[in-house]
Structure formats: structure tokens, C-alpha cells
Design a protein around this motif. Sequence first.
Motif, PDB file in Angstrom:
ATOM      1  N   ALA A 123       0.840  -1.199   0.000  1.00 31.75           N
ATOM      2  CA  ALA A 123       0.000   0.000   0.000  1.00 31.75           C
ATOM      3  C   ALA A 123       0.876   1.249   0.000  1.00 31.75           C
ATOM      4  O   ALA A 123       1.928   1.297   0.644  1.00 31.75           O
ATOM      5  CB  ALA A 123      -0.918  -0.004   1.217  1.00 31.75           C
ATOM      6  N   ARG A 124       0.428   2.270  -0.742  1.00 26.23           N
ATOM      7  CA  ARG A 124       1.146   3.537  -0.814  1.00 26.23           C
ATOM      8  C   ARG A 124       0.170   4.687  -0.606  1.00 26.23           C
ATOM      9  O   ARG A 124      -1.041   4.521  -0.761  1.00 26.23           O
ATOM     10  CB  ARG A 124       1.857   3.686  -2.166  1.00 26.23           C
ATOM     11  N   ASP A 125       0.718   5.868  -0.276  1.00 27.31           N
ATOM     12  CA  ASP A 125      -0.147   7.032  -0.112  1.00 27.31           C
ATOM     13  C   ASP A 125      -0.044   7.925  -1.339  1.00 27.31           C
ATOM     14  O   ASP A 125       0.522   7.522  -2.369  1.00 27.31           O
ATOM     15  CB  ASP A 125       0.200   7.796   1.171  1.00 27.31           C
ATOM     16  N   ALA A 126      -0.575   9.136  -1.256  1.00 27.78           N
ATOM     17  CA  ALA A 126      -0.598  10.048  -2.401  1.00 27.78           C
ATOM     18  C   ALA A 126       0.804  10.399  -2.888  1.00 27.78           C
ATOM     19  O   ALA A 126       1.007  10.687  -4.076  1.00 27.78           O
ATOM     20  CB  ALA A 126      -1.359  11.320  -2.036  1.00 27.78           C
ATOM     21  N   ASP A 127       1.787  10.385  -1.984  1.00 31.87           N
ATOM     22  CA  ASP A 127       3.159  10.724  -2.346  1.00 31.87           C
ATOM     23  C   ASP A 127       3.978   9.508  -2.771  1.00 31.87           C
ATOM     24  O   ASP A 127       5.165   9.628  -3.077  1.00 31.87           O
ATOM     25  CB  ASP A 127       3.854  11.412  -1.163  1.00 31.87           C
ATOM     26  N   GLY A 128       3.349   8.334  -2.754  1.00 33.29           N
ATOM     27  CA  GLY A 128       4.048   7.120  -3.150  1.00 33.29           C
ATOM     28  C   GLY A 128       4.783   6.425  -2.032  1.00 33.29           C
ATOM     29  O   GLY A 128       5.423   5.391  -2.250  1.00 33.29           O
ATOM     30  N   ALA A 129       4.693   6.959  -0.801  1.00 32.17           N
ATOM     31  CA  ALA A 129       5.380   6.331   0.338  1.00 32.17           C
ATOM     32  C   ALA A 129       4.718   5.007   0.691  1.00 32.17           C
ATOM     33  O   ALA A 129       3.490   4.875   0.646  1.00 32.17           O
ATOM     34  CB  ALA A 129       5.353   7.267   1.547  1.00 32.17           C
ATOM     35  N   GLU A 130       5.530   4.009   1.058  1.00 28.27           N
ATOM     36  CA  GLU A 130       5.019   2.671   1.364  1.00 28.27           C
ATOM     37  C   GLU A 130       4.328   2.629   2.718  1.00 28.27           C
ATOM     38  O   GLU A 130       4.769   3.257   3.684  1.00 28.27           O
ATOM     39  CB  GLU A 130       6.165   1.653   1.344  1.00 28.27           C
ATOM     40  N   HIS A 131       3.237   1.849   2.772  1.00 25.93           N
ATOM     41  CA  HIS A 131       2.515   1.622   4.025  1.00 25.93           C
ATOM     42  C   HIS A 131       2.184   0.135   4.150  1.00 25.93           C
ATOM     43  O   HIS A 131       1.028  -0.276   4.008  1.00 25.93           O
ATOM     44  CB  HIS A 131       1.239   2.468   4.074  1.00 25.93           C
ATOM     45  N   PHE A 165      -2.846   5.653 -10.141  1.00 18.63           N
ATOM     46  CA  PHE A 165      -3.269   6.614  -9.117  1.00 18.63           C
ATOM     47  C   PHE A 165      -4.782   6.471  -9.011  1.00 18.63           C
ATOM     48  O   PHE A 165      -5.500   6.605 -10.012  1.00 18.63           O
ATOM     49  CB  PHE A 165      -2.891   8.048  -9.499  1.00 18.63           C
ATOM     50  N   ILE A 166      -5.274   6.151  -7.805  1.00 20.14           N
ATOM     51  CA  ILE A 166      -6.696   5.815  -7.635  1.00 20.14           C
ATOM     52  C   ILE A 166      -7.312   6.638  -6.509  1.00 20.14           C
ATOM     53  O   ILE A 166      -6.740   6.761  -5.422  1.00 20.14           O
ATOM     54  CB  ILE A 166      -6.863   4.307  -7.339  1.00 20.14           C
ATOM     55  N   LYS A 167      -8.484   7.184  -6.787  1.00 17.26           N
ATOM     56  CA  LYS A 167      -9.246   7.928  -5.779  1.00 17.26           C
ATOM     57  C   LYS A 167     -10.432   7.077  -5.343  1.00 17.26           C
ATOM     58  O   LYS A 167     -11.231   6.635  -6.179  1.00 17.26           O
ATOM     59  CB  LYS A 167      -9.752   9.255  -6.359  1.00 17.26           C
ATOM     60  N   LYS A 168     -10.566   6.857  -4.046  1.00 18.65           N
ATOM     61  CA  LYS A 168     -11.706   6.105  -3.529  1.00 18.65           C
ATOM     62  C   LYS A 168     -12.912   7.032  -3.416  1.00 18.65           C
ATOM     63  O   LYS A 168     -12.797   8.161  -2.939  1.00 18.65           O
ATOM     64  CB  LYS A 168     -11.365   5.499  -2.164  1.00 18.65           C
ATOM     65  N   LEU A 169     -14.058   6.541  -3.865  1.00 18.85           N
ATOM     66  CA  LEU A 169     -15.273   7.364  -3.876  1.00 18.85           C
ATOM     67  C   LEU A 169     -16.303   6.916  -2.852  1.00 18.85           C
ATOM     68  O   LEU A 169     -17.238   7.676  -2.555  1.00 18.85           O
ATOM     69  CB  LEU A 169     -15.910   7.331  -5.272  1.00 18.85           C
ATOM     70  N   ASP A 170     -16.172   5.708  -2.332  1.00 24.77           N
ATOM     71  CA  ASP A 170     -17.169   5.239  -1.369  1.00 24.77           C
ATOM     72  C   ASP A 170     -17.080   6.105  -0.105  1.00 24.77           C
ATOM     73  O   ASP A 170     -16.003   6.386   0.410  1.00 24.77           O
ATOM     74  CB  ASP A 170     -17.002   3.761  -1.028  1.00 24.77           C
ATOM     75  N   GLY A 171     -18.248   6.528   0.374  1.00 22.94           N
ATOM     76  CA  GLY A 171     -18.302   7.403   1.539  1.00 22.94           C
ATOM     77  C   GLY A 171     -18.453   8.869   1.197  1.00 22.94           C
ATOM     78  O   GLY A 171     -18.778   9.683   2.060  1.00 22.94           O
ATOM     79  N   ILE A 172     -18.224   9.236  -0.077  1.00 23.97           N
ATOM     80  CA  ILE A 172     -18.414  10.626  -0.514  1.00 23.97           C
ATOM     81  C   ILE A 172     -19.877  10.802  -0.889  1.00 23.97           C
ATOM     82  O   ILE A 172     -20.383  10.098  -1.769  1.00 23.97           O
ATOM     83  CB  ILE A 172     -17.499  10.969  -1.701  1.00 23.97           C
ATOM     84  N   GLY A 393      -6.934  14.270  -5.684  1.00 17.35           N
ATOM     85  CA  GLY A 393      -6.987  13.455  -4.473  1.00 17.35           C
ATOM     86  C   GLY A 393      -6.912  11.980  -4.797  1.00 17.35           C
ATOM     87  O   GLY A 393      -7.386  11.543  -5.855  1.00 17.35           O
ATOM     88  N   GLY A 394      -6.305  11.208  -3.912  1.00 23.75           N
ATOM     89  CA  GLY A 394      -6.183   9.769  -4.130  1.00 23.75           C
ATOM     90  C   GLY A 394      -4.854   9.253  -3.640  1.00 23.75           C
ATOM     91  O   GLY A 394      -4.121   9.953  -2.928  1.00 23.75           O
ATOM     92  N   ASP A 395      -4.520   8.035  -4.049  1.00 25.30           N
ATOM     93  CA  ASP A 395      -3.275   7.396  -3.618  1.00 25.30           C
ATOM     94  C   ASP A 395      -2.613   6.677  -4.787  1.00 25.30           C
ATOM     95  O   ASP A 395      -3.287   6.234  -5.727  1.00 25.30           O
ATOM     96  CB  ASP A 395      -3.533   6.368  -2.511  1.00 25.30           C
ATOM     97  N   VAL A 396      -1.303   6.575  -4.700  1.00 27.01           N
ATOM     98  CA  VAL A 396      -0.565   5.739  -5.645  1.00 27.01           C
ATOM     99  C   VAL A 396      -0.879   4.283  -5.330  1.00 27.01           C
ATOM    100  O   VAL A 396      -0.920   3.887  -4.159  1.00 27.01           O
ATOM    101  CB  VAL A 396       0.949   5.987  -5.517  1.00 27.01           C
ATOM    102  N   VAL A 397      -1.136   3.499  -6.366  1.00 27.37           N
ATOM    103  CA  VAL A 397      -1.384   2.057  -6.198  1.00 27.37           C
ATOM    104  C   VAL A 397      -0.388   1.299  -7.070  1.00 27.37           C
ATOM    105  O   VAL A 397      -0.340   1.491  -8.283  1.00 27.37           O
ATOM    106  CB  VAL A 397      -2.830   1.675  -6.580  1.00 27.37           C
ATOM    107  N   GLN A 398       0.404   0.471  -6.424  1.00 28.81           N
ATOM    108  CA  GLN A 398       1.357  -0.390  -7.117  1.00 28.81           C
ATOM    109  C   GLN A 398       0.864  -1.825  -7.041  1.00 28.81           C
ATOM    110  O   GLN A 398       0.707  -2.375  -5.952  1.00 28.81           O
ATOM    111  CB  GLN A 398       2.746  -0.287  -6.476  1.00 28.81           C
ATOM    112  N   LEU A 399       0.595  -2.428  -8.176  1.00 30.33           N
ATOM    113  CA  LEU A 399       0.149  -3.821  -8.194  1.00 30.33           C
ATOM    114  C   LEU A 399       1.337  -4.776  -8.087  1.00 30.33           C
ATOM    115  O   LEU A 399       2.491  -4.374  -8.269  1.00 30.33           O
ATOM    116  CB  LEU A 399      -0.653  -4.103  -9.468  1.00 30.33           C
ATOM    117  N   VAL A 400       1.033  -6.040  -7.799  1.00 25.29           N
ATOM    118  CA  VAL A 400       2.103  -7.021  -7.605  1.00 25.29           C
ATOM    119  C   VAL A 400       2.891  -7.273  -8.885  1.00 25.29           C
ATOM    120  O   VAL A 400       4.035  -7.731  -8.835  1.00 25.29           O
ATOM    121  CB  VAL A 400       1.555  -8.364  -7.054  1.00 25.29           C
TER     122      VAL A 400
END
Length: 438
Positions: A123-131, A165-172, A393-400
Amino acid sequence: MNPTQAATALEFGVLSDAEFETFSVNHPQNSFIQSADFTRFQRARGQDVDLFGVRRNGELVAAGKLNYTTNRFGYRVCECAKGPLMDYTDSALVSDVVGLLKGRAADRKAAELRISPNLPYIARDADGAEHPEIADNRPLVAELAGLGFSHQGPDMNFANVNWMFIKKLDGIKDAEELIMGTSYRTRKAIRKAEKNGVFLEQATLETLDEFYDALSTAGDEKGFIYREREYYEQLLRTTSAEFTKLMMAKIDIPAYRKSITERLEAESASAAELRREVEETGSKKKANRLKVVQDLVDSYERSLKDIERFPDSVGVATVAAIHFVCFGDEVTCVIGGTKQDYIYFNGATSLYWGMMLHALEKGYKRYNFYGTFGIQGQDEEGHGGYEFKKGFGGDVVQLVGDFVMPVRPLVYRANHLGRAALAAARTLLGKLPLKRQA
């Protein structure tokens, strides 16, 4: 070999389009690549495609679309891009399904099997940092390696996009909450485009030339690779209007000029009146108001100057074009751009925003900006595009990523040795001195 013999607890079979669609559209790993619409499109283009399903006690527990390709030397590949769709936390299921797929690939004379699960690597955030505390599928990479797959690495893959780069919409809950989740600069661009009368239109077979002209012009100007016109025509003919959205941003030049002129005249009159009142009363409040109004006047004058090169005879201009796909839980922006001459009108911004509103209205849970690179720094190619997407708005997403397994080991090794030798020969030739001219 009968594939069903590879795992006696499971049953392998070919699915109908309807069976596959029911499973794929509701699966948490759904992707437009793994859809019945895209399958029909690929078949219409002459591609060799299988829809498979794996059942346990009659229940469908895995499925996917297999593509078979053969190069000019007869080397055959079986690929399940963005799949297969299954529960990767069930190690026994993963092992058994891989065995079944290897058997199917062997039956279809493929030398190698490729898969690319639609799952995040880390998992990554908007800046690409790993989580990794949120999601970490490095153990899956090791597990697939244990089953005979070779991981092709984490780098950007343009053929089978694995950085997004993906923005989640559920909850908006509404458009206002959605726009407030964008950056100030992006909100300003959205509202400017709306105020200036930029409008969106979905291309049909009758208007495909308009879409393709804008897409190809933007591609030539920016250097991105786009498909031939026939590709998009086939999409329109074989997929639904909701699945394939070839969207155009347009501006009515005469109407825009008229609107700006009228606003300029109104604000100029207001400025003249305020200037008179300031001279008569010395009011600081009026002086501050005058500054705001004068800024508007200056802005409208610049706008009219900017569009001097567009005579009214241009009429309605298509300023940007983007290919979107709507399937499963997400709206995906596949490819597109803005004509450089019309960059002033923020056409791409309007298209992203308009389709984001469509996603919110239709209940899609994700808005996928798709291929994203240049994340690590402003000196990297593509960084400007990443920053543009980030503004929404959103987060960087890196797939396997991609995994490759030999199915016919001797043929597989011979092919890869041949490719390595060819690459080495090209490198050597590139280093040889040029023949001197007499």
C-alpha cells in the motif's frame, strides 16, 4: 492431460460470457480487462480468448480470461492479465488453480503461462510512500515463486499497467464533498472551465472522427502512444455505451467570446462607477472593491486576447479527448489528452471531473487514473502528469506485477536464450564504429 485431474477437489471448465460477467463484475479484484465486454471486443479483433471457471462443490471460486498469442517463430504464450480472480489468501486454492491453469496452457500448446493478479504489492499514499501496515503482498510474491513463477519485477509496465493513481469514492455523499477533496488549484480549474462553458460529449460512431482527431493530435504533441482509429470503432461496435466512454471536452468559441465580452462590459462599468465613488468619497471599502473588480476586468481582457487566434468561424471546437472504461467497482481513465492549442480551456480537467461525477452518481467505488509514473521526483519523466492527477486526491497504487511460469521448459529456455542472444547482438552492433565514408 485433463485439467480437472490436476486437483480432484476442483472442477475446471469453460464459462459462457454471462457466467463470467456475473462472477467478474461482483469480484473485489474486478477490472475492465477481466470483463465480458472486453472479451467480445478482443474476439472481434481476432484474438484467441478463453473464459475459464473453477468450481468447488459446484460453486464458482475462481475465474479469468485467458489470451493466447503466438509470435512469428511459433512461440505461444497463455496470459491471464489482471487475474485470475480468486481468493489469494487461500493458499490451497491458489496452488490448485495454478496447477489447473498450467494444464490448460499445456493443452493449448503454450510454452509459458503469465498471470498478473489485480492486487496491491505494498500500500502507498498520495506521495508514493510505502505503508505495508495497510497492505503487503510480498508474501504472495514468494508463494507464487514457490509454485514455479518468476516475478518480473516492480518497475512500471506500460503493456500491463501496474502503477496507478486511484481515488476512492465510497463514503463521498455529493459533488460538493467530492470537489472539496481536490486541491485549490484543481478546484479553480474545474470552476473556471464550468464558468467558461466547456461541455462534455460522448463520442458515437457518427462522431468518432472528432474524438480521434483530438486524441491523435494530443498524442502526437505529447508523445504518448495511441491506438489506430479502427480500434476505437471496434470498441463502439462490440461493447456497451456504459463500458466504453470515448469522451470529448468542447467549447463553443462564438458563445465563449460573447460571454467574456458581456462580462467584461459589465465589470468595466462597475469599475468605472467604483472609481468615481472612490474619487468622491475616498472610501477604503470602495477602493478594495475596486481592486477586486479591476482584477476581473484585467482577467477578461487577457481571456479575449488569448482567444484572438480562434475566429468565430471555428465554431464548436473539441479541445480534449479521453478514453474511459466503466466496469465493476471503478471508472478507469485509459488514455487521452488535450490539444495544445486549446490548453487554456482546461479540457482534460473537465473530463476527469465530469467522469468523476458520473462515477459518484452511478455508485462506482473507485476512480482509476490508470498508468502513473514520475512519482519519485520532479526531474522524472511523467512527473507533471502525476502532479495533475494528485490534485484530484487519491493514492498511488502499485500492483504485484507480472509472473511468468514455463509450461514447456525446453521451448521456454530456447526462446529466452534466443532473445538474450539477439539483444546481445544488437548491443554489440550498436558499439561498432561506423564505416568511414571515402
